[in-house]
Write a protein that holds these residues in place. Sequence first.
Motif, PDB file in Angstrom:
ATOM      1  N   MET A  24      20.187 -22.131   2.258  1.00 15.23           N
ATOM      2  CA  MET A  24      20.080 -20.909   3.062  1.00 15.23           C
ATOM      3  C   MET A  24      19.029 -19.941   2.510  1.00 15.23           C
ATOM      4  N   GLY A  25      18.492 -20.232   1.342  1.00 10.49           N
ATOM      5  CA  GLY A  25      17.552 -19.296   0.714  1.00 10.49           C
ATOM      6  C   GLY A  25      16.096 -19.623   1.040  1.00 10.49           C
ATOM      7  N   ASP A  26      15.224 -19.389   0.073  1.00  6.87           N
ATOM      8  CA  ASP A  26      13.791 -19.620   0.249  1.00  6.87           C
ATOM      9  C   ASP A  26      13.546 -21.128   0.422  1.00  6.87           C
ATOM     10  N   PRO A  27      13.095 -21.546   1.620  1.00  2.00           N
ATOM     11  CA  PRO A  27      12.978 -22.993   1.865  1.00  2.00           C
ATOM     12  C   PRO A  27      11.934 -23.665   0.973  1.00  2.00           C
TER      13      PRO A  27
ATOM     14  N   ARG B 289      28.801 -23.301  12.692  1.00  5.22           N
ATOM     15  CA  ARG B 289      29.536 -22.985  11.466  1.00  5.22           C
ATOM     16  C   ARG B 289      28.843 -21.807  10.802  1.00  5.22           C
ATOM     17  N   ARG B 290      29.638 -20.876  10.328  1.00  6.60           N
ATOM     18  CA  ARG B 290      29.059 -19.733   9.626  1.00  6.60           C
ATOM     19  C   ARG B 290      28.928 -20.095   8.155  1.00  6.60           C
ATOM     20  N   ILE B 291      27.732 -19.960   7.631  1.00 10.86           N
ATOM     21  CA  ILE B 291      27.470 -20.326   6.241  1.00 10.86           C
ATOM     22  C   ILE B 291      26.706 -19.182   5.586  1.00 10.86           C
ATOM     23  N   ALA B 292      27.234 -18.725   4.467  1.00 14.77           N
ATOM     24  CA  ALA B 292      26.594 -17.617   3.750  1.00 14.77           C
ATOM     25  C   ALA B 292      26.310 -16.448   4.702  1.00 14.77           C
ATOM     26  N   ASN B 293      27.295 -16.127   5.481  1.00 12.19           N
ATOM     27  CA  ASN B 293      27.255 -15.005   6.429  1.00 12.19           C
ATOM     28  C   ASN B 293      26.395 -15.239   7.674  1.00 12.19           C
ATOM     29  N   ARG B 294      25.745 -16.413   7.782  1.00 13.04           N
ATOM     30  CA  ARG B 294      24.884 -16.620   8.948  1.00 13.04           C
ATOM     31  C   ARG B 294      25.412 -17.744   9.820  1.00 13.04           C
ATOM     32  N   PRO B 295      25.500 -17.521  11.138  1.00  9.02           N
ATOM     33  CA  PRO B 295      25.920 -18.600  12.029  1.00  9.02           C
ATOM     34  C   PRO B 295      24.826 -19.662  12.116  1.00  9.02           C
ATOM     35  N   VAL B 296      25.232 -20.914  11.963  1.00  9.16           N
ATOM     36  CA  VAL B 296      24.288 -22.022  11.967  1.00  9.16           C
ATOM     37  C   VAL B 296      24.723 -23.036  13.031  1.00  9.16           C
ATOM     38  N   ALA B 297      23.759 -23.572  13.771  1.00 12.08           N
ATOM     39  CA  ALA B 297      24.040 -24.641  14.733  1.00 12.08           C
ATOM     40  C   ALA B 297      23.652 -25.965  14.079  1.00 12.08           C
ATOM     41  N   LEU B 298      24.589 -26.909  14.067  1.00 17.09           N
ATOM     42  CA  LEU B 298      24.339 -28.212  13.443  1.00 17.09           C
ATOM     43  C   LEU B 298      24.383 -29.298  14.508  1.00 17.09           C
ATOM     44  N   TYR B 299      23.431 -30.214  14.467  1.00 16.45           N
ATOM     45  CA  TYR B 299      23.438 -31.347  15.404  1.00 16.45           C
ATOM     46  C   TYR B 299      22.607 -32.472  14.813  1.00 16.45           C
TER      47      TYR B 299
ATOM     48  N   PRO C 255      30.403 -20.485   0.694  1.00 15.55           N
ATOM     49  CA  PRO C 255      30.784 -19.173   1.199  1.00 15.55           C
ATOM     50  C   PRO C 255      30.581 -19.123   2.716  1.00 15.55           C
ATOM     51  N   GLU C 256      31.566 -18.656   3.419  1.00 15.07           N
ATOM     52  CA  GLU C 256      31.409 -18.460   4.863  1.00 15.07           C
ATOM     53  C   GLU C 256      30.985 -17.013   5.102  1.00 15.07           C
TER      54      GLU C 256
END
Lengths: 335, 359
Positions: B122-125, B34-44, B273-274
Motif C-alpha cells: 500500500m506504500g511507495d510502489p 476489501r478495506r486494507i490500511a484504511n483504503r478500499p481496494v477492489a481485487l479481481y 490492518p483494515e
Amino acid sequence: MAVSQTQVWQSATVVEVSEIARDIKRIVFAPELPVKAEPGSHIDLLVQIDGEDVQRSYSVVDSSEDGSRIAISVFKAPLSRGGSEFMHTVSVGDSLRITQPLQNFPLRVGAQKYVLLAGGIGVTAIANMARVLKRLKADYTLVFVGRSREAMAYFAELEAEHGERFQAHIDDEGTSLSVAELLNDVDLNTELYMCGPIRLMDAVRRAWIERELDLPNLRYETFGNSGWYDPEEFIVRVPKLNLEVRVPTDRSMLEALEDAGADMMFDCRKGECGLCEVRITELTGIIDHRDVFYSERQQRLNQKMNCCVSRVVGSADKASEGASAQRAVVTIESS
Amino acid sequence: MSTNTVTAKILPHPLNAWYVAAWDHEVTRKPMSRRIANRPVALYRTEDGRAVALADACWHRLAPLSQGKVVGKDGLQCPYHGIVYNSAGRCISMPAQETINPSAIVPSFPVVERYRYVWIWMGDPTLADPDLVPDMSQMTSEEWAGDGLTIHADCNYQLILDNLMDLTHEEFVHSSSIGQDELSESDFVVTHEGNRVTVTRWMHNIDAPPFWLKNMRDKFPGFEGKVDRWQIIHFEAPSTIRIDVGVAKAGTGAPQGDRSQGVNGYVMNTITPETDRSSHYFWAFMRNYRLDSQLITTQLRDGVHGVFAEDEAMLQAQQAAIDANPDYQFYNLNIDSGGMWVRRILTAMLEAEGRLVAS
C-alpha cells in the motif's frame, strides 16, 4: 501510486533561486507542510498578475526525501500570460502560497520498457521519473529535445546521471528528433511518458495511433499552455449575449469571456475535461486547438473548441502578424 | 524514541510493507472489495489469472469499482457510467468522448501471489520488492499440511501482535484446550535481529493439555505420559508471526533437537490492518505428521478456529476498554518483552516513513 488531486494550500519560503539555463530559473521552496513529491507530480501556486492572484501549475523537478525542499523550474516564455514573468521576479526569502504536490501523471512501476520524452521545459516533469527508473534498474531511455543546448535545463546533470540511456536531440546542432525513429524501438510492452510542446506531443500521438500501439501506454501531461501557433489577439462574438470581446495574447478566451460578464462552465482549465466547450457558428481565421479532449477528427471539424486553452489566429502564415486587418474573429453560441 | 510512542494504544501501520490482501481462492473473476490500511481496494483476476488490486473508487464520481464487472483481458468496468480501467489502473474507455482524459487513472497497488495468499503493497510502489514478502513457506511446503481461516478482529493490529508474542494468556483465555499453569511459570528467552524477533519457551516433563494430547494420539495411538512442550514464536515485520509449537514424549531429546517422538505444528499468523481499529487476521495451522489425513487437517482447522474465537472476544473487549478509557495508559511487564521488541521495530519503520502519530 496514490493519485492525489486534493489541493492542500500552504505557505512556502523561497530558499534558492538560480538561473540554470537560458531564461530558465530553478526555484526551491521550503514548504510549511512538507510532503515527499512522487515522480510526475506538480504543485499549483498563486502568482500575481496585475495585482490579482492567479493559479499556475509547475512540475516538481526534484524534492528532498522528506519533502522539506521542493524544486520547480520556470521558463520565461516570450509570450508569457504573466505567470512565468512573475516567477522570474521571486527571490530568496519570499513567501508564496503553494499546494502540496498533486499527482495527475504518475509513473507506473513494472513496465518492461520505458521511453521518457522531454521537450524543452517539459523536462521538469520527466527528470524525477528518470531518477526513479534508474534506481529501479528499469529498462528506460531518456530523450531530451530542445532548440539549443543553452536552453535545455539540467542537460549536463541528466547526461551525467543517465549515461548511455540519455539521448539528446538539438535543433541548432542539426540533430532534431525524428518521431518515426523514436517509435522504432517501441513495442506493445513499452510505456512512453512525455511532456513538452503540443506540436511534439501531437506528432508522437499521431505516430502512436498509426503504429497501433496501446493508447493507455502513451502517458502525457499538458498544462495547455502551448499551441501550434503563437498567441494573437482575436475577437470572440456571442450574439446570444450581445457580446463582442477582445481576447488579448495574455488572456485565455475563457478568461476574457468571464471578464466580460459571460457565465461560463469550465473545470480543469487545461484542455482535458471538455466542460468549457463552445460551439462555433462563424469563423474568420484558424482555430489553434490546444486541448487534448478532442480527437484529431473532431479538431478538424472546427465546430467546437475548448475555450480554456484553445485560441484563434488570423492566418497560418506568421508574416501576417501585425497586419491588424487580419485579426481573427470567432462567433460562438454560449452554452 | 519516546516511551510514549512505544506504548501507543493505537499504533499506526507501516505502509511500505507487504500485507495479505486475501487468500488466493478468494480473488476471482468476480471483483471483491476489501478495506486494507484504511483504503478500499477492489481485487479481481485478469483473464490469464493474475491478481489485480485497484483503488475501489472510480476516478470520475468515486463509485466502487468492485461492484462493476471484469471486461476484456484485464479491464474492470465502473458500474455507474461504464468507464473501464486496465490492470495498471489506466482508463481505456471513456463514455461520450473520442479521446481518453490523460488524468483518468486509479491507483493500482503492487500485488504478489505467494504462500496461498495475495499480498499487497500500500506504500511507495517503487519500494515494493517481492523479496520482502514475509516468510510463510510452511503454507506451501510439501513437508507440511494444513489449512486456515480469516478472523475479522475489531481491534488495532498491534493488539493481535501483542497477543501472539506473549502466550502466557493461553493459561487464562484458552484454559480448556491449550492452557496450563506451566505457561506462566516457565521461563522464556527473547532474541531479536533486524526486523525479526524470536521468543522461545520450553516446559519440561508436564502433562499435555487436551489439544496436544489429541495430536499425540493421532501420531502415537494410545499415548499416555508426560511431555516436553515448546513454543517458539517467530515475528517478521510488519505483522507476520509463525509459532513453532509442539510436544514430545518427555526426555526423548526434543529440547536438544530430536523431535521424532513428538508432534510439531506451525501456527501461521499474518495480520493486515483494515482500519486503525479493525484487522484482517489470516491464520493457518500446519502440521508435519500424517500429511495425507484431510480428517486431521479439518479437525485442526476447526479446533484452532474455536481457540482463536476466544482471542477474538478478548481483543475486541480490550479495544473497547481502550477506547472507553482514553486517559489510561498501558503498563509494560516482563512478559511483554517480545511484544516490546515488535513495537520498537514497527516504530522505527513508521519513523522512516515519517508517519508516527502520538496517541
